[in-house]
Design an enzyme around this catalytic site. Structure first.
Site, short mmCIF file in Angstrom:
data_model
loop_
_atom_site.label_atom_id
_atom_site.label_comp_id
_atom_site.label_asym_id
_atom_site.label_seq_id
_atom_site.Cartn_x
_atom_site.Cartn_y
_atom_site.Cartn_z
N CYS A 7 0.85 -1.18 0.00
CA CYS A 7 0.00 0.00 0.00
C CYS A 7 0.89 1.24 0.00
O CYS A 7 1.79 1.36 0.82
CB CYS A 7 -0.88 -0.01 1.24
SG CYS A 7 -1.80 1.51 1.43
N CYS A 16 -4.65 1.23 8.47
CA CYS A 16 -4.19 -0.14 8.63
C CYS A 16 -2.93 -0.17 9.49
O CYS A 16 -1.94 0.47 9.16
CB CYS A 16 -3.85 -0.75 7.27
SG CYS A 16 -5.29 -1.06 6.24
N CYS A 90 -7.36 1.67 -2.32
CA CYS A 90 -7.16 1.11 -1.00
C CYS A 90 -7.18 -0.40 -1.12
O CYS A 90 -8.04 -0.97 -1.79
CB CYS A 90 -8.26 1.60 -0.07
SG CYS A 90 -8.30 0.74 1.50
N GLN A 214 -22.01 -5.89 9.03
CA GLN A 214 -20.61 -6.32 9.10
C GLN A 214 -19.90 -6.00 7.79
O GLN A 214 -20.45 -6.25 6.72
CB GLN A 214 -20.54 -7.83 9.36
CG GLN A 214 -21.11 -8.26 10.70
CD GLN A 214 -20.21 -7.95 11.88
OE1 GLN A 214 -19.11 -7.44 11.72
NE2 GLN A 214 -20.69 -8.23 13.07
N TYR A 243 -28.19 -6.68 20.83
CA TYR A 243 -27.37 -5.83 19.95
C TYR A 243 -27.46 -6.42 18.53
O TYR A 243 -26.46 -6.70 17.89
CB TYR A 243 -25.91 -5.79 20.40
CG TYR A 243 -25.69 -5.52 21.88
CD1 TYR A 243 -25.56 -4.21 22.34
CD2 TYR A 243 -25.61 -6.57 22.80
CE1 TYR A 243 -25.34 -3.96 23.70
CE2 TYR A 243 -25.39 -6.32 24.15
CZ TYR A 243 -25.25 -5.02 24.59
OH TYR A 243 -25.02 -4.78 25.92
N GLU A 264 -32.30 -4.01 19.82
CA GLU A 264 -31.36 -3.12 19.14
C GLU A 264 -31.76 -1.67 19.40
O GLU A 264 -32.93 -1.32 19.39
CB GLU A 264 -31.38 -3.44 17.63
CG GLU A 264 -30.83 -2.40 16.69
CD GLU A 264 -29.33 -2.14 16.86
OE1 GLU A 264 -28.55 -3.11 16.97
OE2 GLU A 264 -28.96 -0.95 16.90
N ASP A 312 -23.80 -9.34 20.82
CA ASP A 312 -22.79 -8.82 19.90
C ASP A 312 -22.67 -7.30 20.08
O ASP A 312 -23.04 -6.53 19.20
CB ASP A 312 -23.25 -9.17 18.46
CG ASP A 312 -22.23 -8.79 17.40
OD1 ASP A 312 -21.12 -8.36 17.75
OD2 ASP A 312 -22.56 -8.92 16.21
N CYS A 339 -15.97 -7.53 19.15
CA CYS A 339 -14.99 -6.95 18.22
C CYS A 339 -13.88 -6.27 18.99
O CYS A 339 -13.07 -5.55 18.40
CB CYS A 339 -15.68 -6.00 17.25
SG CYS A 339 -16.57 -4.69 18.07
N1 SAH Z 1 -25.35 -8.41 15.57
C1 SAH Z 1 -25.34 -7.44 14.51
C2 SAH Z 1 -24.87 -6.04 14.94
C3 SAH Z 1 -23.64 -5.96 15.77
S1 SAH Z 1 -22.95 -4.35 15.94
C4 SAH Z 1 -24.53 -7.94 13.33
O1 SAH Z 1 -23.80 -8.92 13.43
O2 SAH Z 1 -24.64 -7.34 12.25
C5 SAH Z 1 -23.56 -3.77 17.44
C6 SAH Z 1 -24.98 -3.26 17.37
O3 SAH Z 1 -25.35 -2.85 18.70
C7 SAH Z 1 -25.20 -2.02 16.49
O4 SAH Z 1 -26.26 -2.29 15.59
C8 SAH Z 1 -25.60 -0.92 17.48
O5 SAH Z 1 -26.55 -0.01 16.94
C9 SAH Z 1 -26.18 -1.71 18.62
N2 SAH Z 1 -26.17 -1.09 19.96
C10 SAH Z 1 -25.24 -0.25 20.49
N3 SAH Z 1 -25.52 0.02 21.76
C11 SAH Z 1 -26.66 -0.67 22.08
C12 SAH Z 1 -27.46 -0.81 23.26
N4 SAH Z 1 -27.12 -0.17 24.39
N5 SAH Z 1 -28.53 -1.60 23.22
C13 SAH Z 1 -28.88 -2.25 22.08
N6 SAH Z 1 -28.16 -2.17 20.93
C14 SAH Z 1 -27.08 -1.38 20.93
#
Ligand code: SAH
Length: 384
Positions: A7, A16, A90, A214, A243, A264, A312, A339
């Site tokens: 890069c 990165c 990129c 994602q 989440y 969510e 998540d 993550c």
């Molecule tokens: N499981 C999904 C999203 C994961 S990312 C996937 O795999 O695509 C994390 C998510 O948590 C985001 O969509 C974000 O908007 C949400 N989030 C953040 N804080 C939160 C909270 N306090 N309660 C509920 N959701 C939340």
């Protein structure tokens, strides 16, 4: 996994951390990080690497800038400044999206449109955000402007579509605020449906400009398969997908569960999730728009039950409130997708006090060339 590529922006860009590092070495470094942070919980499985570590990002973002000669370009902010570093090619971004960014710069130039100046707060074109459906090939271009009115809009859109007939939708997003958030609240659909659809795990998902999705679709399928394996579903369980974003994991689980509840915070994502459930004919799932911790406390207080909790959370991890509610709900299994191994380590300590033991930890590489690493953890209720 493709020849090693180099890069030319690595030194300046800062996006990165691992440019110039062989992919195998990157994986080894991530494995070591996860082991250092988490191996006191249980043995860490070998990291699952990507088959091709290049051009995986399905979401691509560019800031509009103008150089000393007056040439318009897109790039990224140099960390902590308003300086924009031009980026043309990129190595981790989808290549069609990069081409579209280059076309956008040329069009802004030839239509003599103004580029936004962060310091003076003048000009029109702020950012472009491009989303590509990995499986469907659908492409959404979001033009983030400081004003909803944009001169020669129709001609601009025609010219863009002429060069890139593969674009399926164009949205004008209005962002008038002084903020480092890319998107403003208002979306105006200029062309197409205003969102893309993509397929993951055999299901179709609608993804709006604001919704989380994602960024590495291929590895997401690997990640979700692990998560579902850990969930151990047999067709009867009551599952919470906390989440949940646009409902991807919960919907993938629904066929093997009795009932799924997704929770969510982001309203746009929940709207997408509800549409997505219909789109896929999934009847045993519903979605709650709100804070995951508060929702868990509420159902725990109402003496509801849950067999499996999938969670998540964003980089900051979960909360004491959430994990205490899990203790009261007492699911047999918790599958924690993270993550950020630092907040994961912190949360696993809390979970341990709440009676949950980590049995499996699998790192999955979703973000080649960056130091970010995703982990899936299976937690089970300790016997008393
Ligand atoms: N499981 C999904 C999203 C994961 S990312 C996937 O795999 O695509 C994390 C998510 O948590 C985001 O969509 C974000 O908007 C949400 N989030 C953040 N804080 C939160 C909270 N306090 N309660 C509920 N959701 C939340």
């Amino acid at each position: 996994m493709g020849k090693n590529q180099t890069c030319i922006y690595a030194k300046k860009c800062g996006g990165c951390d691992y440019q110039g590092v062989k992919y195998e070495k990157q994986l080894a470094m991530k494995q070591k990080t996860v082991e250092m942070l988490l191996s006191d919980n249980c043995r860490v499985d070998n990291i699952i690497g990507a088959q091709n570590p290049y051009h995986y990002r399905n979401k691509v973002h560019g800031v509009f800038g103008r150089d000393k000669k007056g040439t318009v370009f897109t790039g990224i902010y140099q960390q902590g400044t308003h300086n924009i570093i031009p980026v043309e090619n990129c190595l981790i971004e989808n290549e069609t999206a990069s081409q579209i960014l280059r076309t956008l710069s040329k069009l802004v130039q030839s239509f003599q449109l103004k580029v936004y100046d962060e310091d003076r707060r003048t000009g029109l074109f702020r950012h472009a955000l491009i989303r590509v459906g990995h499986a469907t090939g659908q492409i959404l271009v979001v033009l983030v402007l400081s004003d909803p009115v944009f001169p020669s809009k129709n001609n601009f859109i025609s010219a863009l579509l002429q060069t890139h007939p593969e674009i399926t939708s164009i949205v004008l997003n209005v962002n008038q605020k002084r903020t480092n958030m890319i998107l403003g609240d208002k979306n105006i659909v200029l062309y197409g449906k205003g969102y893309i659809e993509d397929r993951l795990c055999g299901l179709t998902f609608r993804i709006s400009p604001q919704s989380f999705y994602q960024v590495n679709s291929r590895q997401t399928e690997v990640l979700y398969q692990k998560a579902l394996e850990f969930a151990g579903l047999t067709g009867t369980q009551r599952v919470i997908d906390a989440y949940c974003g646009i409902g991807t994991i919960g919907m993938a689980a629904a066929a093997r569960a009795g009932e799924v509840i997704g929770v969510e915070l982001n309203k746009a994502a929940v709207d997408d999730a509800r549409v997505n459930a219909k789109l896929n004919g999934i009847k045993n799932i519903r979605f709650v728009n709100g804070d995951a911790g508060k929702f868990m406390v509420k159902i725990a207080g109402a003496h509801e039950n849950a067999d499996v909790v999938l969670m998540d959370p964003p980089r900051g991890g979960s909360t004491e409130e959430f994990m205490e509610a899990v203790r009261i709900l007492a699911p047999q299994r918790v599958v924690y997708i993270s993550c950020n191994p630092v907040t994961l380590a912190r949360d696993l300590k809390v979970f341990s006090k709440k009676g949950y033991r980590a049995e499996r930890i699998v790192p999955v590489d979703m973000f080649a060339f960056t130091e970010h690493v995703e982990c899936v953890v299976l937690l089970t209720k300790k016997r008393r």
